[in-house]
Design a protein around this motif. Structure first.
Motif, mmCIF file in Angstrom:
data_model
loop_
_atom_site.group_PDB
_atom_site.id
_atom_site.type_symbol
_atom_site.label_atom_id
_atom_site.label_comp_id
_atom_site.label_asym_id
_atom_site.label_seq_id
_atom_site.Cartn_x
_atom_site.Cartn_y
_atom_site.Cartn_z
ATOM 1 N N ASN A 228 -6.559 -5.418 0.354
ATOM 2 C CA ASN A 228 -6.757 -5.310 1.810
ATOM 3 C C ASN A 228 -5.557 -4.661 2.493
ATOM 4 O O ASN A 228 -5.714 -3.836 3.401
ATOM 5 C CB ASN A 228 -7.013 -6.693 2.407
ATOM 6 N N ARG A 229 -4.365 -5.027 2.039
ATOM 7 C CA ARG A 229 -3.159 -4.451 2.634
ATOM 8 C C ARG A 229 -3.067 -2.950 2.348
ATOM 9 O O ARG A 229 -2.663 -2.166 3.215
ATOM 10 C CB ARG A 229 -1.921 -5.176 2.101
ATOM 11 N N GLU A 232 -5.658 -1.221 4.629
ATOM 12 C CA GLU A 232 -5.227 -1.210 6.032
ATOM 13 C C GLU A 232 -4.087 -0.222 6.249
ATOM 14 O O GLU A 232 -4.076 0.526 7.232
ATOM 15 C CB GLU A 232 -4.785 -2.619 6.444
ATOM 16 N N ALA A 233 -3.130 -0.215 5.317
ATOM 17 C CA ALA A 233 -1.977 0.675 5.464
ATOM 18 C C ALA A 233 -2.393 2.146 5.382
ATOM 19 O O ALA A 233 -1.911 2.985 6.157
ATOM 20 C CB ALA A 233 -0.934 0.361 4.398
ATOM 21 N N VAL A 498 4.026 -1.621 1.618
ATOM 22 C CA VAL A 498 2.965 -2.298 0.869
ATOM 23 C C VAL A 498 3.115 -2.014 -0.623
ATOM 24 O O VAL A 498 3.078 -2.920 -1.454
ATOM 25 C CB VAL A 498 1.577 -1.849 1.357
#
Length: 608
Positions: A228-229, A232-233, A498
């Motif tokens: 998810n990170r 999103e990034a 990330v």
């Protein structure tokens, strides 16, 4: 897009030291774009649109000139307004200037973007220079009688005149296929290392300071949370890198990186175009894969096929644009891709940095195949290593035994290694100065990552050498040549934050590379891309140097005036063995040919 050049006239015995040359031969408008006083001259080398540079700020104390793009300009502006600063324009230049007033040299770490910049303090007579964290934008300098600085190397050599060839840099080039930071192939001209800034005072040596260190710090956590990170990034990064209402495109290959960018970009800008290039040789071309990907994503694809003749016709132009020899065969395809893209778009997204940050190179899995050597006692390893050295070159298993019995910090110098040290003794002629092995480049870097996972050590070496020395040089130069604004969303500070925390086990498995990125891309890109093995950017150099380009290569070797540096008889021997299929010397031959062409252009002053 702006290029800059300047001269800081250092005082010696109470008078300014002057040198010849014209600092601004390429400037479009000297009156509007040059700042000059008794100590310094700086200005633009050219620009596309009217820009507010050089910018004088801070009650007439400072002068700013820069090249690049800020992606967190709005946030920085809001931060500074909250501290009672006011803005007269919406320009990035004013944000940088105001940020410097508030934070001084600490301002460089606050910028999210790509840049090289110069700030002159007229009051204290101090020159500041800074380069972005990953080295997307170059910054060169020369610290001798005068202090020269430029976003390109050539204006410095034009201003000074002929300088000697840097023989250690040539030796390093033969190992790395590029000249590693921070030297250049021209003696005395240096490049500022990414993530650093310099301070130059009138009567002091230049000081260099690091403001960004691309270290990897794994944090173990839930895989879904990591995915998810990443998503999103990357979505956020593509959004800030993709300008509104500007025709934009994506360089699309058959790989996951460019496909992921294209998929995200399409959601933001539905009319996004993709550009792909390939070759007539099917085994070396990813055009069909790229076209299939574009069709599934529902984006337009512009494809172009490069012939061997066009490749060598374009090569001299490419070498001239690079300014330094770079023996990456992918330079020419990238030049052609940028040329084709420039017919349709002004901004292009590219996937540079994904492999280094997310573990995409096949060599990063090497530790798996070499695990058995961990169980062999050191005395026995030394015997195996000695035996491997006496095996005939090219014998199956020799390289495996040598790598397995050689510590990583003594064998790994980056994603490409061309000539080993003992072979450089055969090809290099000049003995004018003692030569260091290629380890002088990497040993200090390995000291920073001692004890870390082998893959992580490799990533660190590549981020600090291969990425700024090869990958970003060709990407930035080839796009700039066609007035394209290159954007690299993977090389974003927020994406790196990330990526640096992802454990190696999530990046590398026993079957694949970039494992976690592939999982993050599953909902964005087609399955035929997600599960496809990495090929890089294959170029048929191996085949061409046995067929179409043999006579061309022989002519370059014959004509080249490089006898003072290279043993041309040994080069001919390599070519002969390659042509007769005795050995595959394609990358070695190509590395030498590129240097010979560079020498013809920049040393012999010969048009090709």
């Amino acid at each position: 897009m702006v290029g800059f050049f300047g001269v800081l006239k250092l005082e010696e015995n109470g008078r300014n030291v002057e040198q010849g040359g014209n600092a601004f031969d390429n400037t479009k408008n000297d009156d509007l774009n040059v700042f000059e006083n008794e100590h310094i001259q700086l200005g633009l080398l050219g620009y596309l649109d009217q820009v507010d540079q050089p910018l004088i700020f801070g009650n007439n104390r400072y002068v700013l000139i820069w090249n690049g793009k800020i992606y967190n300009g709005k946030q920085l502006r809001q931060l500074l307004e909250n501290r009672n600063y006011t803005f007269a324009t919406t320009s990035d230049e004013e944000v940088i200037a105001t940020l410097f007033l508030e934070y001084g040299v600490g301002s460089f770490r606050e910028i999210r973007g790509m840049f090289s910049m110069i700030i002159w303090d007229k009051e204290e007579k101090i020159l500041y220079g800074a380069r972005d964290p990953f080295g997307i934008k170059p910054l060169y300098y020369y610290d001798q009688e005068s202090f020269l600085f430029s976003s390109e190397k050539q204006p410095i050599t034009t201003y000074i005149g002929k300088l000697p060839l840097h023989e250690q840099a040539l030796a390093d080039y033969l190992s790395f296929q590029y000249v590693p930071p921070s030297v250049t192939l021209t003696e005395g001209i240096l490049s500022l290392v990414p993530g650093h800034y310099f301070i130059k005072k009138m009567d002091k040596p230049v000081e260099k300071h690091r403001y960004f260190h691309a270290t990897l710090k794994p944090v173990y956590g839930n895989e879904n949370m990591i995915i998810n990170r990443i998503q999103e990034a990357l979505i956020d990064s593509v959004k800030v890198h993709l300008p509104a209402e500007v025709p934009s495109g994506v360089f699309l290959s058959g790989g996951i990186d460019s496909s992921l960018l294209a998929s995200i970009a399409r959601q933001i800008q539905p009319e996004i175009k993709t550009v792909s290039v390939g070759f007539e040789e099917e085994d070396y071309s990813e055009l069909s894969i790229a076209q299939q990907t574009a069709e599934v994503l529902g984006v337009e694809n512009i494809s172009y096929t490069i012939t061997p003749q066009e490749y060598i016709d374009v090569l001299p132009t490419v070498i001239k644009l690079l300014e330094e020899p770079l023996a990456d065969p992918a330079c020419v395809p990238l030049y052609v891709a940028a040329r084709e893209a420039s017919n349709y778009v002004k901004v292009v997204l590219s996937g540079e940095g994904a492999d280094e940050l997310f573990g995409g190179y096949n060599i990063y899995r090497e530790f798996e195949s070499l695990k058995l050597f961990n169980y062999i006692p050191n005395p026995l390893q030394r015997i195996i290593h000695w035996l491997s050295n006496i095996l005939p070159d090219g014998m199956v298993g020799k390289s495996f035994l040598q790598r397995g019995t050689t510590p990583l910090n003594q064998r790994y110098i980056g994603n490409a290694k061309i000539f080993e040290e003992k072979e450089k003794e055969l090809i290099l002629v000049s003995k004018r100065s003692p030569r260091q092995s290629y380890l002088h480049i990497t040993e200090e870097l390995f000291a920073h990552v001692e004890g870390q996972h082998p893959t992580q050590q490799m990533q660190y070496i590549d981020i600090l050498t291969w990425l700024p020395g090869d990958i970003l040089v060709k990407a930035e130069r080839m796009t700039a040549a066609h007035l394209l604004d290159l954007r690299t969303p993977f090389l974003d500070k927020e994406v790196f934050e990330v990526a640096r925390k992802i454990p190696v086990e999530c990046k590398i498995t026993d079957k694949t590379t970039k494992a976690i990125l592939r999982k993050a891309a599953t909902e964005f890109v087609p399955p035929h891309v997600v599960h496809r093995r990495k090929l890089g950017f294959p170029v048929p150099i191996r085949k061409w140097l046995r067929e179409e380009l043999v006579e061309w290569a022989k002519q370059i070797i014959h004509d080249s005036q490089t006898e003072d540096y290279l043993n041309k008889s040994y080069v001919k021997h390599l070519l002969e063995e390659h042509v007769t299929h005795k050995r595959d010397h394609a990358r070695k031959i190509w590395t030498v040919l590129v240097f010979m062409l560079w020498h013809k252009i920049y040393i012999e002053d010969t048009e090709i």
